[in-house]
Design an enzyme around this catalytic site. Structure first.
Site, short mmCIF file in Angstrom:
data_model
loop_
_atom_site.label_atom_id
_atom_site.label_comp_id
_atom_site.label_asym_id
_atom_site.label_seq_id
_atom_site.Cartn_x
_atom_site.Cartn_y
_atom_site.Cartn_z
N LYS A 167 0.83 -1.18 0.00
CA LYS A 167 0.00 0.00 0.00
C LYS A 167 0.88 1.25 0.00
CE LYS A 167 -3.30 -2.18 3.13
NZ LYS A 167 -3.83 -2.12 4.51
N LYS B 239 17.23 2.93 0.74
CA LYS B 239 18.08 2.66 1.90
C LYS B 239 19.18 1.70 1.45
CE LYS B 239 14.66 1.61 4.98
NZ LYS B 239 14.10 1.43 6.33
N VAL C 71 11.59 4.29 8.97
CA VAL C 71 10.92 5.58 8.78
C VAL C 71 9.43 5.38 8.50
CG1 VAL C 71 12.95 6.83 7.96
CG2 VAL C 71 11.60 5.51 6.32
N ASP D 18 4.36 2.89 6.60
CA ASP D 18 3.65 2.62 7.85
C ASP D 18 4.50 1.91 8.90
OD1 ASP D 18 3.75 0.10 6.36
OD2 ASP D 18 2.39 -0.65 7.90
N ASP E 232 14.62 -1.33 0.28
CA ASP E 232 15.46 -1.68 1.42
C ASP E 232 16.33 -2.88 1.06
OD1 ASP E 232 16.52 -1.83 3.97
OD2 ASP E 232 14.73 -2.68 4.89
N ASP F 59 7.70 3.02 -3.04
CA ASP F 59 8.00 3.99 -2.00
C ASP F 59 9.43 3.85 -1.50
OD1 ASP F 59 7.45 1.53 -0.88
OD2 ASP F 59 6.01 2.25 0.59
#
Ligand code: IMP
Ligand code: MG
Length: 188
Positions: free
Chosen positions: A50, A138, A160, A166, A110, A107
């Site tokens: 999401k 990241k 974060v 979230d 990682d 978004d």
């Protein structure tokens, strides 16, 4: 535009890494680059549920050429805050991306496992091109090699929240990006 400080959950942030103004300026810059690079091409943005949808909504409006979008569901964290090596596809595409130019809108990157799984999945649908636009990167967390055509910001290896990201489904609506206080996260 929005006012992060008015949000009740703003006080749960230990520090703000990026303000809404900084994020929006970057999204506008990415939108301008994408508009120039894909001019005359049939472009489909594919966002990852999401977390990616807040970025998608802003990026879509900053792109000045005709563009369509679709969403896929991929879940790597489940309900816990630590990355698991297992990525689950929870919703597949509605649009036919065959011979279309596809840009994955993510978004945060990682470990890279979510995007690796998604790239493999979308490649099988034979798009004309397949690239990634990632707002937050990241690089320290990377476990698999991923090439991003567009990156917004590089972040330190910290957990974060905000701007779609979230902690246990909270904080997605915060317009800025910040590091949450440990005690706020422990209460969730
Ligand atoms: P990866 O598969 O490890 O690259 O992780 C990508 C996904 O993990 C993202 O789409 C997010 O859903 C989640 N994620 C990674 N880092 C963070 C973070 O700092 N906050 C919230 N979610 C994160
Ligand atoms: Mg995500």
């Amino acid at each position: 535009m929005f006012n992060a400080e008015k949000h009740e959950q703003f006080k749960d942030l230990h520090k703000v890494l990026l303000t809404e103004e900084e994020i929006v300026a970057k999204v506008m810059e990415l939108g301008a680059k994408i508009s120039a690079d894909y001019a005359g091409k049939d472009l489909i943005l594919v966002s990852v549920l999401k977390g990616g949808i807040v970025f998608l909504a802003d990026l879509l409006r900053s792109i000045t050429i005709p563009v369509r979008f679709d969403v896929v569901g991929a879940s790597s964290y489940g309900a816990s805050l630590t990355a698991s090596s297992c990525v689950k596809i929870t919703k597949e595409l509605d649009l036919d991306i065959r011979n279309k130019h596809v840009l994955i809108v993510e978004d945060v990157l990682d470990t890279g496992r979510t995007l690796q799984v998604l790239m493999d999945l979308l490649k099988m649908l034979e798009p004309a091109s397949l690239d990634i636009c990632c707002l937050f990167d990241k690089p320290i967390g990377r476990r698999v090699k991923i090439d991003c055509k567009y990156v917004g910001f590089e972040l330190p290896d910290e957990f974060v929240v905000g701007y779609g990201l979230d902690a246990k489904e909270q904080y997605r609506g915060l317009p800025c990006l910040g590091v949450p206080k440990r005690e706020a996260i422990e209460k969730l």
